[in-house]
Write an enzyme that holds these catalytic residues in place. Structure first.
Site, PDB file in Angstrom:
ATOM      1  N   GLY A 114      -9.880  -6.372   8.415  1.00 43.66           N
ATOM      2  CA  GLY A 114      -8.803  -5.620   9.025  1.00 43.66           C
ATOM      3  C   GLY A 114      -8.483  -6.049  10.440  1.00 43.66           C
ATOM      4  O   GLY A 114      -7.642  -6.910  10.671  1.00 43.66           O
ATOM      5  N   TYR A 143      -6.224  11.106   3.669  1.00 40.39           N
ATOM      6  CA  TYR A 143      -4.831  11.350   3.305  1.00 40.39           C
ATOM      7  C   TYR A 143      -4.772  12.076   1.959  1.00 40.39           C
ATOM      8  O   TYR A 143      -5.782  12.531   1.446  1.00 40.39           O
ATOM      9  CB  TYR A 143      -4.043  10.049   3.346  1.00 40.39           C
ATOM     10  CG  TYR A 143      -4.044   9.437   4.728  1.00 40.39           C
ATOM     11  CD1 TYR A 143      -3.471  10.114   5.802  1.00 40.39           C
ATOM     12  CD2 TYR A 143      -4.656   8.209   4.975  1.00 40.39           C
ATOM     13  CE1 TYR A 143      -3.499   9.573   7.089  1.00 40.39           C
ATOM     14  CE2 TYR A 143      -4.692   7.668   6.261  1.00 40.39           C
ATOM     15  CZ  TYR A 143      -4.114   8.357   7.309  1.00 40.39           C
ATOM     16  OH  TYR A 143      -4.154   7.842   8.577  1.00 40.39           O
ATOM     17  N   GLN A 178       0.858  -1.184   0.000  1.00 41.55           N
ATOM     18  CA  GLN A 178       0.000   0.000   0.000  1.00 41.55           C
ATOM     19  C   GLN A 178       0.893   1.233   0.000  1.00 41.55           C
ATOM     20  O   GLN A 178       1.697   1.430   0.910  1.00 41.55           O
ATOM     21  CB  GLN A 178      -0.911   0.027   1.218  1.00 41.55           C
ATOM     22  CG  GLN A 178      -1.898   1.193   1.168  1.00 41.55           C
ATOM     23  CD  GLN A 178      -2.628   1.419   2.470  1.00 41.55           C
ATOM     24  OE1 GLN A 178      -2.030   1.849   3.453  1.00 41.55           O
ATOM     25  NE2 GLN A 178      -3.912   1.106   2.501  1.00 41.55           N
TER      26      GLN A 178
END
Length: 359
Positions: free
Chosen positions: A311, A163, A80
Site C-alpha cells: 500500500g 465500513y 474496489q
C-alpha cells in the site's frame, strides 16, 4: 539473490514480473468523477511495475477512462467497490449529493470521526438502520455492472476497516434480530449474498478484502468470536471460486485509542494468514498491511501467502515494482500533510509528485 519473481508473479492474470498495488483511498476526484490527475497517478504506477492495481474505493451510490490507459502497460486494474455505512457523515459532500441518511446494519454509532472535507472532529452520527439490505446488494451489483462497462478487469468487494460489510459482520455494530443479524451465519449473510451477486457480473474476477483484527472505525469482537465469524465466512467464500481473498494484518496505526486511553483500543491482534488460511484450501490468500519486500519474499516462498499487496510504499514510490526487482532503496518518505489531499491544496502534492529512482 532471492527469487523475486515469486513475490511479483502472483496475480491471477500476470504472466511476467509484476507487483500488486493495494487500494489506498487516494481520492482526488471531482465530485466523485475521476479526472486527469487520477489517470496520471495510475499510469505512473502501472509503468512502475504494478501488475495488478486495485483502485481507491468507488462509492456504489455516488457515482474518463483510466482503465484503457492502464491496460496499455499490460497491467490489470480492479475497481474496489465500497459503502461507508455508519462511517459516513450527513455533511460529507457525497452524502449530501446522495440525498439519503447515513445507513448501517443497526442504529449504533462508532466512536471517533474526523472527516477530510469537514472542519474539526464532528464525530460519527447515529446511523439509520437499513430496513432492507437487499437494496444495498442491488447497488453493489449495479456498481459491478458499471465497472465492467468502464473496462475494469474485476472488482474488489471492500469488506475491511469498519465500513458497511464489516459492520454487518461484527456483533458490536450489528444488533439486528432478523436474518441479517444475530448468529454468525446471519451476520455473514450480507457479505456472502453480495459476493454471489458480484460473481453474476464478473464470474471469478471478484475478490474480497477483510480485516479480521479490527480496530479501525471502532470495530472489534473478542478473539474467539472473531475466529468463529471470519472462519465461517471464509469457509463459505472458498466455495464461490473467487480470484483470491486479501486479509489485512493487524496494524497499531489502524487501531486508534479512544478517549485518549490505550485500554480502549478495539483491535484484536492475531496472525490473519495463520488463522484463516485453513479455510481457503481452494482460494489464493493474499496478505496486506505493512509488508516489507523481504518479508513478502518469505511469506510467498514458504507458502504462507499466495501473494502480497503493498500500500503506502506504492504511494511514495511510483516505480516500486522496478525498485524492488533491481534492489533499489525505498527512500521516499511520505508527507502525511498532503497524503490524502485537502480543499484548496494542489491535488498533485503527495499524489503524483513523488520521484522515481535513477536506473
Amino acid at each position: 539473490m532471492p527469487n523475486r519473481r515469486t513475490v511479483f508473479a502472483f496475480t491471477p492474470t500476470c504472466t511476467q514480473f509484476c507487483a500488486g498495488m493495494s487500494a489506498l483511498t487516494r481520492n482526488r476526484s471531482s465530485k466523485s468523477v475521476p479526472n486527469e490527475i487520477m489517470k496520471q497517478y495510475h499510469d505512473q504506477r502501472a509503468a512502475g511495475g504494478a501488475g495488478l492495481i486495485v483502485t481507491e474505493g468507488t462509492l456504489i451510490t455516488r457515482q474518463g477512462k483510466i482503465t484503457d490507459s492502464v491496460h496499455t502497460t499490460g497491467s490489470k486494474i480492479y475497481s474496489q467497490i465500497w459503502h461507508l455505512g455508519r462511517a459516513s457523515h450527513p455533511e460529507a459532500p457525497e452524502q449530501i449529493e446522495a440525498g439519503v441518511p447515513v445507513y448501517a446494519p443497526s442504529a449504533i454509532s462508532a466512536r471517533g470521526g474526523k472527516f477530510r472535507h469537514i472542519d474539526g472532529t464532528p464525530g460519527y452520527v447515529t446511523p439509520t438502520e437499513i430496513a432492507d439490505p437487499t437494496v444495498l446488494i442491488a447497488q453493489f451489483k449495479q456498481a459491478a455492472i458499471n465497472a465492467k462497462e468502464a473496462g475494469f478487469d474485476g472488482v474488489e468487494f471492500h469488506g475491511a476497516n469498519g465500513y458497511l460489510v464489516h459492520q454487518f459482520l461484527d456483533s458490536t455494530s450489528n444488533k439486528r434480530t432478523d436474518k441479517w443479524g444475530g448468529s454468525v451465519e446471519n451476520r455473514a449473510r450480507f457479505a456472502l449474498e453480495t459476493l454471489k451477486a458480484l460473481t453474476e457480473v464478473y464470474g471469478s474476477d471478484v475478490v474480497i478484502k477483510l480485516s479480521p483484527a479490527g480496530g479501525y472505525n471502532d470495530m472489534g469482537m473478542p478473539l474467539q468470536e472473531t475466529l468463529d465469524t471470519f472462519g465461517y465466512l471464509l469457509r463459505e467464500i472458498n466455495k464461490l471460486g473467487l480470484s483470491y481473498v486479501t486479509l489485512v494484518r493487524y496494524n497499531p496505526w489502524l487501531d486508534p485509542e479512544y478517549d485518549g486511553l490505550s485500554a480502549k483500543k478495539r483491535g484484536i491482534p492475531h496472525d490473519a494468514a495463520e488463522s484463516y488460511s485453513p479455510f481457503l484450501a481452494d482460494t489464493p490468500l493474499f496478505v496486506n498491511g505493512s509488508v516489507a519486500p523481504a518479508e513478502a519474499e518469505e511469506l510467498v516462498s514458504t507458502g504462507k501467502a499466495a501473494g502480497i499487496f503493498i500500500g503506502v510504499n506504492w504511494i511514495t514510490h511510483p516505480d516500486l515494482g522496478k525498485r524492488i526487482w533491481v534492489g533499489k532503496e525505498l527512500d521516499n518518505a511520505p508527507d502525511y500533510t498532503t497524503l490524502y489531499g485537502a480543499p484548496g491544496v494542489d491535488p498533485a502534492l503527495g499524489y503524483t509528485d513523488y520521484k522515481e529512482a535513477v536506473y
